[in-house]
Structure formats: C-alpha cells, structure tokens
Scaffold this motif. Structure first.
Motif, PDB file in Angstrom:
ATOM      1  N   ILE A   1      43.891  -0.676  -9.260  1.00  0.00           N
ATOM      2  CA  ILE A   1      44.074  -2.115  -9.442  1.00  0.00           C
ATOM      3  C   ILE A   1      42.861  -2.788  -8.821  1.00  0.00           C
ATOM      4  N   ASP A   2      42.181  -3.593  -9.620  1.00  0.00           N
ATOM      5  CA  ASP A   2      40.979  -4.271  -9.144  1.00  0.00           C
ATOM      6  C   ASP A   2      40.927  -5.660  -9.760  1.00  0.00           C
ATOM      7  N   ASP A   3      40.752  -6.673  -8.929  1.00  0.00           N
ATOM      8  CA  ASP A   3      40.701  -8.067  -9.381  1.00  0.00           C
ATOM      9  C   ASP A   3      41.873  -8.428 -10.278  1.00  0.00           C
ATOM     10  N   GLY A   4      43.068  -7.952  -9.925  1.00  0.00           N
ATOM     11  CA  GLY A   4      44.268  -8.308 -10.669  1.00  0.00           C
ATOM     12  C   GLY A   4      44.432  -7.598 -11.994  1.00  0.00           C
ATOM     13  N   ALA A   5      43.660  -6.555 -12.235  1.00  0.00           N
ATOM     14  CA  ALA A   5      43.762  -5.789 -13.483  1.00  0.00           C
ATOM     15  C   ALA A   5      44.103  -4.334 -13.164  1.00  0.00           C
ATOM     16  N   ILE A   6      44.884  -3.708 -14.042  1.00  0.00           N
ATOM     17  CA  ILE A   6      45.280  -2.311 -13.870  1.00  0.00           C
ATOM     18  C   ILE A   6      44.432  -1.434 -14.780  1.00  0.00           C
TER      19      ILE A   6
ATOM     20  N   PHE B   1      36.929   1.446 -16.737  1.00  0.00           N
ATOM     21  CA  PHE B   1      36.739   0.814 -15.440  1.00  0.00           C
ATOM     22  C   PHE B   1      35.253   0.838 -15.103  1.00  0.00           C
ATOM     23  N   SER B   2      34.724  -0.287 -14.647  1.00  0.00           N
ATOM     24  CA  SER B   2      33.316  -0.333 -14.250  1.00  0.00           C
ATOM     25  C   SER B   2      33.201  -1.002 -12.885  1.00  0.00           C
ATOM     26  N   TYR B   3      32.131  -0.676 -12.203  1.00  0.00           N
ATOM     27  CA  TYR B   3      31.900  -1.209 -10.862  1.00  0.00           C
ATOM     28  C   TYR B   3      30.399  -1.245 -10.624  1.00  0.00           C
ATOM     29  N   MET B   4      30.020  -2.040  -9.629  1.00  0.00           N
ATOM     30  CA  MET B   4      28.604  -2.184  -9.303  1.00  0.00           C
ATOM     31  C   MET B   4      28.189  -1.150  -8.262  1.00  0.00           C
ATOM     32  N   THR B   5      27.006  -0.591  -8.466  1.00  0.00           N
ATOM     33  CA  THR B   5      26.388   0.290  -7.486  1.00  0.00           C
ATOM     34  C   THR B   5      25.040  -0.310  -7.131  1.00  0.00           C
TER      35      THR B   5
ATOM     36  N   GLU C   1      30.311   3.172 -14.944  1.00  0.00           N
ATOM     37  CA  GLU C   1      31.632   3.229 -15.565  1.00  0.00           C
ATOM     38  C   GLU C   1      32.330   4.524 -15.201  1.00  0.00           C
ATOM     39  N   LEU C   2      33.628   4.416 -15.018  1.00  0.00           N
ATOM     40  CA  LEU C   2      34.480   5.565 -14.760  1.00  0.00           C
ATOM     41  C   LEU C   2      35.329   5.740 -16.021  1.00  0.00           C
ATOM     42  N   HIS C   3      34.924   6.635 -16.906  1.00  0.00           N
ATOM     43  CA  HIS C   3      35.528   6.746 -18.229  1.00  0.00           C
ATOM     44  C   HIS C   3      36.920   7.363 -18.256  1.00  0.00           C
ATOM     45  N   SER C   4      37.395   7.835 -17.129  1.00  0.00           N
ATOM     46  CA  SER C   4      38.739   8.403 -17.111  1.00  0.00           C
ATOM     47  C   SER C   4      39.808   7.353 -16.774  1.00  0.00           C
ATOM     48  N   TYR C   5      39.399   6.129 -16.439  1.00  0.00           N
ATOM     49  CA  TYR C   5      40.344   5.041 -16.170  1.00  0.00           C
ATOM     50  C   TYR C   5      40.015   3.880 -17.100  1.00  0.00           C
TER      51      TYR C   5
END
Length: 138
Positions: A42-47, A67-71, A77-81
C-alpha cells in the motif's frame, strides 16, 4: 487515520475471515501480509497486489500498471506488483477474489524461491572428508 491505514482496513475486511491480515510499515508505505505471506504493497492510498504470469493479464485488461518508485538513478518498476483497479474497493466479493489470487501468487513465488536448484555433488565436486581429531592421551 492515513489513506494507507484506511486501505489496509479494507483489505482486512475483505480477507479477515480467511486468515490474518496485517500491515508493516516499510519505505513510506505499508507491506501487507496474509498469514505471514507478503502479498501486497500500500503506497499513497493505492494497493498493489502480487501478480503471476496467470494473473497479470487480468490487471492489464483493467488498465492497471506495475508498482513504481523513485531511486537515486530515476524511476524503477517492480513488475510483480500491480495496481488494484479502484472499482474493486467498493466490491468486497471481487476484492476478496483478486486478493486471494494475489496471496496464491505470493505463496507460489515463495515456494519457488525455496526450491533453488543446487547441482548434485559428484566425486569431483564433493568436499573431502575431514580427518577425525585424535584424542590426546595424558
């Protein structure tokens, strides 16, 4: 109560009868576990639910995304979520179905990770036996 906490409660309501759902804070979001199996973020109100090769097309058909996030090197991107379609937040039965499929995908992935193939030992790769330590006589 934060948006992430509200979303966690929705998941608990949907899956609570089937097992234990709990969240653990991680990297500004929440990792979600079902009976100890990590299956959602759960990130920023999203599942974002764990996917498999079988379930990922279902998410893509709904216009979902990974799911993506900043590095420090940019976006990753995490393609399994994949993002849970928002319409499911109002449909407990469908949410339970999607979340259960995610738990199954997470269980399968965990079982595969434990089954890392190790090459069989041969006479050439086997470790030599350790010599027995001689007892000291006094």
């Amino acid at each position: 109560m934060s948006a992430n906490d509200e979303i966690l409660e929705i998941l608990k309501d949907a899956l609570g009868r089937a097992g234990s759902v709990r969240g653990r804070r991680m990297f500004g979001g929440v990792g979600v576990y079902f009976d100890g199996i990590f299956f959602a973020i759960i990130d920023d109100g999203a599942i974002y639910l764990k996917t498999s090769d079988e379930t990922r097309p279902r998410f893509a058909a709904e216009g979902s995304r990974a799911f993506s996030y900043m590095t420090k090197n940019g976006r990753a991107e995490l393609h399994s979520y994949w993002l849970l379609p928002e319409r499911l937040l109002d449909d407990t039965e469908d949410l339970r179905d999607w979340a259960s499929a995610s738990v199954a995908a997470a269980k399968y992935a965990a079982s595969q990770a434990k089954r890392v193939a190790r090459p069989a030992r041969t006479a050439q790769t086997a470790k030599p036996a350790k010599p027995h330590a001689k007892s000291k006589k006094r």
